[in-house]
Design a protein around this motif. Structure first.
Motif, PDB file in Angstrom:
ATOM      1  N   ASN A  69       1.211  -0.982  -0.173  1.00 63.02           N
ATOM      2  CA  ASN A  69       0.112  -0.207  -0.050  1.00 63.02           C
ATOM      3  C   ASN A  69       0.883   1.200   0.411  1.00 63.02           C
ATOM      4  O   ASN A  69       0.612   1.714  -0.822  1.00 63.02           O
ATOM      5  N   ILE A  70       1.828   1.511   0.901  1.00 61.79           N
ATOM      6  CA  ILE A  70       2.856   2.692   0.861  1.00 61.79           C
ATOM      7  C   ILE A  70       3.489   2.576  -0.155  1.00 61.79           C
ATOM      8  O   ILE A  70       3.588   3.404  -1.075  1.00 61.79           O
ATOM      9  N   LEU A  71       3.962   1.236  -0.960  1.00 64.36           N
ATOM     10  CA  LEU A  71       4.802   1.111  -2.207  1.00 64.36           C
ATOM     11  C   LEU A  71       4.124   1.690  -3.368  1.00 64.36           C
ATOM     12  O   LEU A  71       4.128   2.312  -4.201  1.00 64.36           O
ATOM     13  N   LYS A  72       2.234   1.837  -3.468  1.00 70.66           N
ATOM     14  CA  LYS A  72       1.760   1.509  -4.623  1.00 70.66           C
ATOM     15  C   LYS A  72       0.739   3.402  -4.331  1.00 70.66           C
ATOM     16  O   LYS A  72       1.016   4.237  -5.303  1.00 70.66           O
ATOM     17  N   ASN A  84      10.438  12.447  -5.304  1.00 63.05           N
ATOM     18  CA  ASN A  84      10.107  13.791  -4.809  1.00 63.05           C
ATOM     19  C   ASN A  84       9.488  14.433  -3.360  1.00 63.05           C
ATOM     20  O   ASN A  84       9.360  15.876  -3.427  1.00 63.05           O
ATOM     21  N   THR A  85       8.422  13.957  -3.411  1.00 66.96           N
ATOM     22  CA  THR A  85       7.406  14.366  -2.630  1.00 66.96           C
ATOM     23  C   THR A  85       6.744  13.381  -1.454  1.00 66.96           C
ATOM     24  O   THR A  85       7.136  13.363  -0.116  1.00 66.96           O
ATOM     25  N   THR A  86       6.639  12.170  -1.529  1.00 69.27           N
ATOM     26  CA  THR A  86       6.776  11.232  -0.399  1.00 69.27           C
ATOM     27  C   THR A  86       8.770  11.335   0.848  1.00 69.27           C
ATOM     28  O   THR A  86       8.920  11.185  -0.570  1.00 69.27           O
ATOM     29  N   ASP A  87       7.722  10.787   1.983  1.00 66.76           N
ATOM     30  CA  ASP A  87       9.373  10.927   2.803  1.00 66.76           C
ATOM     31  C   ASP A  87       9.717   9.448   2.232  1.00 66.76           C
ATOM     32  O   ASP A  87       9.038   8.785   2.339  1.00 66.76           O
ATOM     33  N   PRO A  88      11.085   9.185   1.482  1.00 65.26           N
ATOM     34  CA  PRO A  88      11.366   8.288   1.406  1.00 65.26           C
ATOM     35  C   PRO A  88      11.624   7.097   2.365  1.00 65.26           C
ATOM     36  O   PRO A  88      10.701   5.975   2.664  1.00 65.26           O
ATOM     37  N   GLU A  89      11.529   7.804   3.999  1.00 65.62           N
ATOM     38  CA  GLU A  89      12.097   7.417   5.402  1.00 65.62           C
ATOM     39  C   GLU A  89      10.175   6.388   5.506  1.00 65.62           C
ATOM     40  O   GLU A  89      10.835   5.880   6.032  1.00 65.62           O
ATOM     41  N   GLN A  90       9.846   6.651   5.130  1.00 68.47           N
ATOM     42  CA  GLN A  90       8.248   5.981   5.666  1.00 68.47           C
ATOM     43  C   GLN A  90       8.154   4.443   4.769  1.00 68.47           C
ATOM     44  O   GLN A  90       7.295   3.608   5.302  1.00 68.47           O
ATOM     45  N   VAL A  91       9.255   4.706   3.436  1.00 69.62           N
ATOM     46  CA  VAL A  91       9.634   3.092   3.777  1.00 69.62           C
ATOM     47  C   VAL A  91      10.779   2.418   4.107  1.00 69.62           C
ATOM     48  O   VAL A  91      10.684   1.298   4.776  1.00 69.62           O
ATOM     49  N   ILE A 132       2.894  -4.662  -6.308  1.00 73.78           N
ATOM     50  CA  ILE A 132       2.763  -3.425  -7.004  1.00 73.78           C
ATOM     51  C   ILE A 132       1.951  -3.339  -8.340  1.00 73.78           C
ATOM     52  O   ILE A 132       3.150  -3.287  -8.816  1.00 73.78           O
ATOM     53  N   ASN A 133       0.523  -2.972  -8.245  1.00 77.40           N
ATOM     54  CA  ASN A 133       0.010  -2.677  -9.346  1.00 77.40           C
ATOM     55  C   ASN A 133       0.058  -1.570  -9.918  1.00 77.40           C
ATOM     56  O   ASN A 133      -1.028  -1.342 -10.584  1.00 77.40           O
TER      57      ASN A 133
END
Length: 433
Positions: free
Chosen positions: A105-108, A113-120, A136-137
């Motif tokens: 869900n996080i990856l989809k 450049n907007t979402t913080d990569p730390e989330q993943v 991941i579709n």
């Protein structure tokens, strides 16, 4: 007795319920303060169960991920979050289902450049012990920046195209998937779902940078067994890069590249991959492979000792390609299933396969549906089947074969299938073909 009765009727707060045992009070306290002080593993199993039953599903994953292993807790987490939960797709593990779907869900919905990569990245230490498969579709592109705001004068269409490419690359999976030691299956579709009024064709591009990042990541995923990259407009140049990085991979068994834009050069790279890997299944359905690509795949097939399934449905291999694959199967002894449906094949291919059916003892399933084998082609296949005992499936729907011939072929194939079934009943320990 009269006094007792009077007490009960008069003292409304009087109760026969005893004070909870001290153990029970302690367990309630542990569950209530679990976020600050996650005590679980030191408790007795029956006490652990009571604490877990009281835990909230909204506790932070940093607290529960590596502390709570009880499936009942993760089942509650899954059921509260998703309407459809088929745990059999996740090795019957609710915890695995939760972390795989949470990560997907996080990856989809990750926007470069907007979402913080730390989330993943912060999830890696929490989920790396449980994630075995990722599907991941959707991959979102970066938000479009208006060039005018950037102060660029884009009068030249070529400059615009180059800028568009920069803005369309997607999340780089490399750091994530190379940190998941148990990852065995990866299914990717570079697509955008429900883009609504913002539809643009270049939203769906799998860029050169995406491909380069993915190729180097694949090379490092040493435990990966299944890789699917479908419906992503993958062309020859990108396939060549991926195939080169997948050569000599120690574990990769299944490669699905269906519904892409692979032509002859890409098929040539995959032909080499077949003979330099342990691939068991290769799916190239609905690409643009012609006879040169099919000949290269046939060459790989002649040298391969592991491939058991090849799907070339909906390509353009024609008779030159079909004959080459047939000739490879005169020596190949590993392939069991071959799909050549909708490839504009005719009688010359059937003639070669007549010989294959007479000699080959490993093929169990061939699909020739939606071709032009014709009356003579059908008779050639029937003649080849005369002494064949291993083929248990031959699909000739819409192959322009005479009805009587089709019936006689069906009888032979059905008899083979029945013989295999009876043999498996007598020797249940051996796997059926």
């Amino acid at each position: 007795s009269f006094y007792t009765r009077r007490c009960i009727t008069e003292d409304l707060s009087w109760s026969l319920v005893t004070v909870p045992p001290l153990t029970e009070l302690c367990l309630q306290h542990i569950a209530h303060n679990f976020e600050k002080n996650p005590i679980l593993n030191d408790l007795l199993p029956e006490h652990q169960k009571k604490v877990v039953e009281r835990l909230s599903t909204s506790l932070p994953l940093t607290v529960t991920a590596n502390t709570v292993s009880h499936e009942e807790y993760w089942k509650r987490c899954c059921m509260e979050r998703w309407q459809v939960c088929d745990v059999s797709n996740y090795g019957d593990s609710w915890k695995r289902m939760f972390f795989e779907r949470h990560l997907e869900n996080i990856l989809k919905f990750f926007i470069p450049n907007t979402t913080d990569p730390e989330q993943v990245l912060e999830l890696i230490p929490l989920c790396k012990g449980y994630v075995r498969k990722l599907e991941i579709n959707q991959f979102l592109p970066p938000l479009q920046v208006d060039p005018k705001e950037e102060g660029h004068d884009l009068s030249d269409a070529e400059d615009e195209a180059e800028t568009g490419e920069v803005y369309k690359h997607h999340y780089n999976l490399k750091e994530l998937i190379t940190s998941l030691p148990h990852l065995e299956e990866l299914h990717l579709i570079y697509d955008v779902k429900s883009c609504g009024m913002n539809f643009e064709w270049n939203l769906f591009n799998f860029t050169e940078l995406d491909c380069s990042n993915l190729a180097s990541a694949m090379k490092m995923c040493r435990n990966l067994k299944v890789f699917k990259l479908t419906r992503s407009k993958v062309d020859d140049d990108k396939i060549k890069l991926l195939a080169r990085n997948l050569q000599h991979h120690p574990c990769l068994l299944e490669l699905d590249l269906s519904h892409n834009l692979i032509r002859d050069h890409g098929a040539q790279a995959l032909g080499k991959l077949i003979s330099h890997s342990r691939l068991v299944t290769l799916n190239l359905c609905n690409n643009q492979i012609c006879h040169l690509g099919a000949q290269a795949l046939a060459q790989g097939l002649a040298e391969s000792s592991t491939l058991t399934s090849l799907n070339l449905r909906l390509n353009f291999v024609e008779d030159k390609g079909g004959e080459a694959i047939g000739r490879a199967l005169l020596t190949n002894t590993s392939l069991k299933c071959l799909h050549l449906g909708s490839n504009n094949l005719s009688e010359p291919t059937a003639a070669v396969f007549s010989q294959v059916l007479a000699q080959n003892t490993s093929l169990t399933s061939i699909n020739f549906s939606c071709n032009h084998l014709g009356l003579d082609g059908g008779k050639q296949l029937l003649a080849g089947l005369a002494n064949n005992k291993t083929l248990t499936e031959l699909d000739l729907r819409h192959a322009e074969v005479e009805q009587e011939t089709d019936f006689l072929i069906h009888e032979i194939v059905w008899a083979n299938r029945e013989a295999v079934r009876l043999a498996s009943l007598q020797h249940p320990s051996t796997e059926p073909l």
